[in-house]
Design a protein around this motif. Structure first.
Motif, PDB file in Angstrom:
ATOM      1  N   ASP A 172       1.089  -1.294   0.121  1.00  0.00           N
ATOM      2  CA  ASP A 172       0.078  -0.014  -0.042  1.00  0.00           C
ATOM      3  C   ASP A 172       0.824   1.233   0.117  1.00  0.00           C
ATOM      4  N   GLY A 214      -4.718   2.627   1.481  1.00  0.00           N
ATOM      5  CA  GLY A 214      -4.645   1.376   1.937  1.00  0.00           C
ATOM      6  C   GLY A 214      -4.406   1.720   3.809  1.00  0.00           C
ATOM      7  N   THR A 256     -11.313   1.266  -1.283  1.00  0.00           N
ATOM      8  CA  THR A 256     -10.113   1.872  -1.090  1.00  0.00           C
ATOM      9  C   THR A 256     -10.279   3.283  -1.318  1.00  0.00           C
TER      10      THR A 256
END
Length: 235
Positions: A46, A51, A154
């Motif tokens: 990420d 994230g 997300t």
């Protein structure tokens, strides 16, 4: 910054996956397991501001150099394969000399952010976070239901300051002068980031350039089978 990661597989060969803006490691939900089946230990990050990874103090902390430094701090050097999509392709190209993978794959990379009225706009990315699921489905008719679920999740975690952090790079020439390691560029059809003229320029500079017919910017979600076929000989 040490980044959050997700791992698939336990093979001897290592593959690195780096997502694009507004996304996180979950965008690779099919690619990661597919590479693991081929004998890789797959590590997906990420990026900062995305994230479960940390956030920068402000927009100035979201430039290509910062993303690249995080990759070098987090990921092992000398991997068999490194793959970056869009912003992840820019971050990978900035870090590739230090990461030193044996091969690199750049998926519709953001190596030039165009200026002007139809160019890069941080505000448009921020506005996209308010889109309804139905609207995202209309914009991405080839996505599976789980990809829509991932996109909604997300976006809720994304730090919108990362979009503003790229504003200073709009209009700059970020095209790599040459591939540091053997490199494939996989393009959407048409690519909104790499024009046919620029694709020819990259080929002249030593990149292997392939296009996935009919696929949109997130090639691996638009046409997973076509994307994996485009990687043949590289994975």
């Amino acid at each position: 910054m040490l980044l959050n990661t997700r791992t698939w597989g336990s093979g001897d060969r290592i593959a690195l996956l780096i997502h694009g803006i507004m996304s996180d490691h979950r965008t690779w939900r099919r690619v990661g397991p597919a590479l693991a089946e081929r004998g890789y230990r797959v590590i997906a990050v990420d990026l900062r501001g995305h994230g479960a990874s940390g956030r920068a103090a402000g927009p100035d902390g979201y430039g290509p150099g910062e993303y690249a430094d995080d990759l070098v701090e987090t990921l092992p050097s000398g991997a068999e394969l490194a793959l970056g999509h869009s912003l992840g392709g820019l971050a990978l190209a900035t870090a590739v000399e230090r990461l030193a993978p044996r091969r690199a794959v750049y998926v519709d990379p953001a190596w030039h952010l165009p200026a002007g009225d139809t160019g890069y706009s941080a505000e448009l990315f921020v506005a996209a976070t308010s889109l309804a699921r139905e609207h995202i489905a209309m914009l991405n008719p080839r996505w599976e239901r789980e990809d829509l679920d991932v996109e909604m999740a997300t976006m809720r975690l994304w730090d919108e300051r990362s979009a503003h952090g790229l504003t200073d790079w709009v209009g700059r020439d970020l095209w790599p002068a040459k591939p540091v390691v053997p490199s494939l560029v996989a393009l959407a059809d048409p690519s909104l980031l790499v024009s046919p003229e620029n694709a020819r320029m990259l080929a002249d500079r030593g990149f292997d350039v392939r296009t996935v017919a009919g696929a949109g910017h997130t090639i691996h979600r638009d046409d997973f089978d076509g994307f994996m076929a485009a990687l043949e000989g590289w994975i």
